[in-house]
Design a protein around this motif. Structure first.
Motif: not given
Length: 294
Positions: A258, A279, A143, A139
């Motif tokens: 994303y 993802t 975001r 990640c």
């Protein structure tokens, strides 16, 4: 962790007093010290309405060669501080009490340790148990950090269910369910490249945990300086990307993927979980890693 739920709180329902136990443990389940850091933050912020109500400190549960005691100075005298689990009760407001369990992950006798923890929970009339954890994952800091909130009583498994090593939070979850507690698990993912930032703690992840807990509990938990610290941490992450081309490319590709997926999908809880899974698979492929589940 596929049994995800949306955070739900019905303000129309009359409020009753709740006592919720929050547990986090240092070590393998605590990437960036996010889980324990968030709970230590709460203990600090509510210092005027909190008190220690119990400890677990015993060689039965700890291997002192891996979780070592430390020497500290207390009022001009040296003192040995042994590894221990601390239970702190916080009066957040007239309708909510938190029992916060923090300490190093025990090395031995996890089932016995869990029963010791839950015995104190019963003594303090706990209604619900929530374990916290954090993990390095695919990640990005630009975001919202993914969170996973699951009902531990739901043991339904499917092809996306996690299989592999577990830590004490999972064992405590199963024991809490067996003992009749309403039990949930909250995990937050933090960027894997955070390990290269010159900071042991990740305040961005801590802030996400505090916000998620507040949303679920229906209260605005005190964040103190965390928003400022989180902004500073994000600035450090931005600087990391400016000096490491691979990190910058990784972030750009992750952002695009994303954002594109968000445009295409209605983000129901199931869709969100699927998006996170897709993802992570995409980013592992981008890094040239095997996309098979570990």
């Amino acid at each position: 962790m596929t049994d995800s739920e949306e955070f739900m709180y019905d303000e129309a329902q009359p409020q009753r007093h709740r006592t919720v136990m929050l547990a986090a443990f240092e070590g393998w389940n605590d990437a960036g010290q996010v889980a324990t850091g968030a709970l230590n933050h709460l203990v600090s912020m509510y210092g005027d309405t909190s008190q220690e109500v119990g400890h677990i400190c015993c060689g039965t549960f700890f291997d002192y060669t891996t979780t070592r005691p430390v020497m500290v100075n207390v009022q001009g005298r040296r003192k040995i501080m042994w590894p221990e689990i601390t239970f702190t009760e916080i009066q957040v407001n007239p309708s909510l009490t938190l029992l916060v369990e923090i300490g190093p992950e025990p090395n031995f006798k996890w089932t016995e340790f869990s029963q010791r923890s839950l015995a104190l929970a019963e003594e303090r009339e706990v209604d619900e148990v929530i374990t916290l954890g954090s993990m390095f994952a695919d990640c990005v800091h630009t975001r919202p950090l993914p969170t996973y909130f699951s009902n531990s009583a739901n043991n339904t498994a499917d092809e996306n269910s996690y299989t592999g090593p577990i830590g004490i939070p999972s064992v405590l979850n199963f024991a809490a369910v067996d003992n009749g507690f309403t039990t949930h698990s909250l995990w937050v993912s933090v960027p894997s490249y955070a390990q290269y930032i010159d900071a042991q703690e990740n305040p961005l992840g801590m802030l996400r945990v505090i916000e998620a807990l507040g949303e679920y509990l229906g209260v605005e938990l005190k964040t103190g300086a965390l928003p400022v610290l989180a902004l500073k941490w994000k600035t450090q992450a931005d600087m990391l990307a400016t000096v490491h081309e691979d990190v910058a490319t990784y972030i750009q590709n992750a952002e695009k993927y994303y954002d594109d997926e968000q445009k295409r999908q209605a983000l129901s809880p199931d869709a969100t979980l699927q998006l996170i899974s897709e993802t992570e698979k995409f980013l592992r492929g981008f890094n040239g890693e095997d996309t098979a589940e570990e």
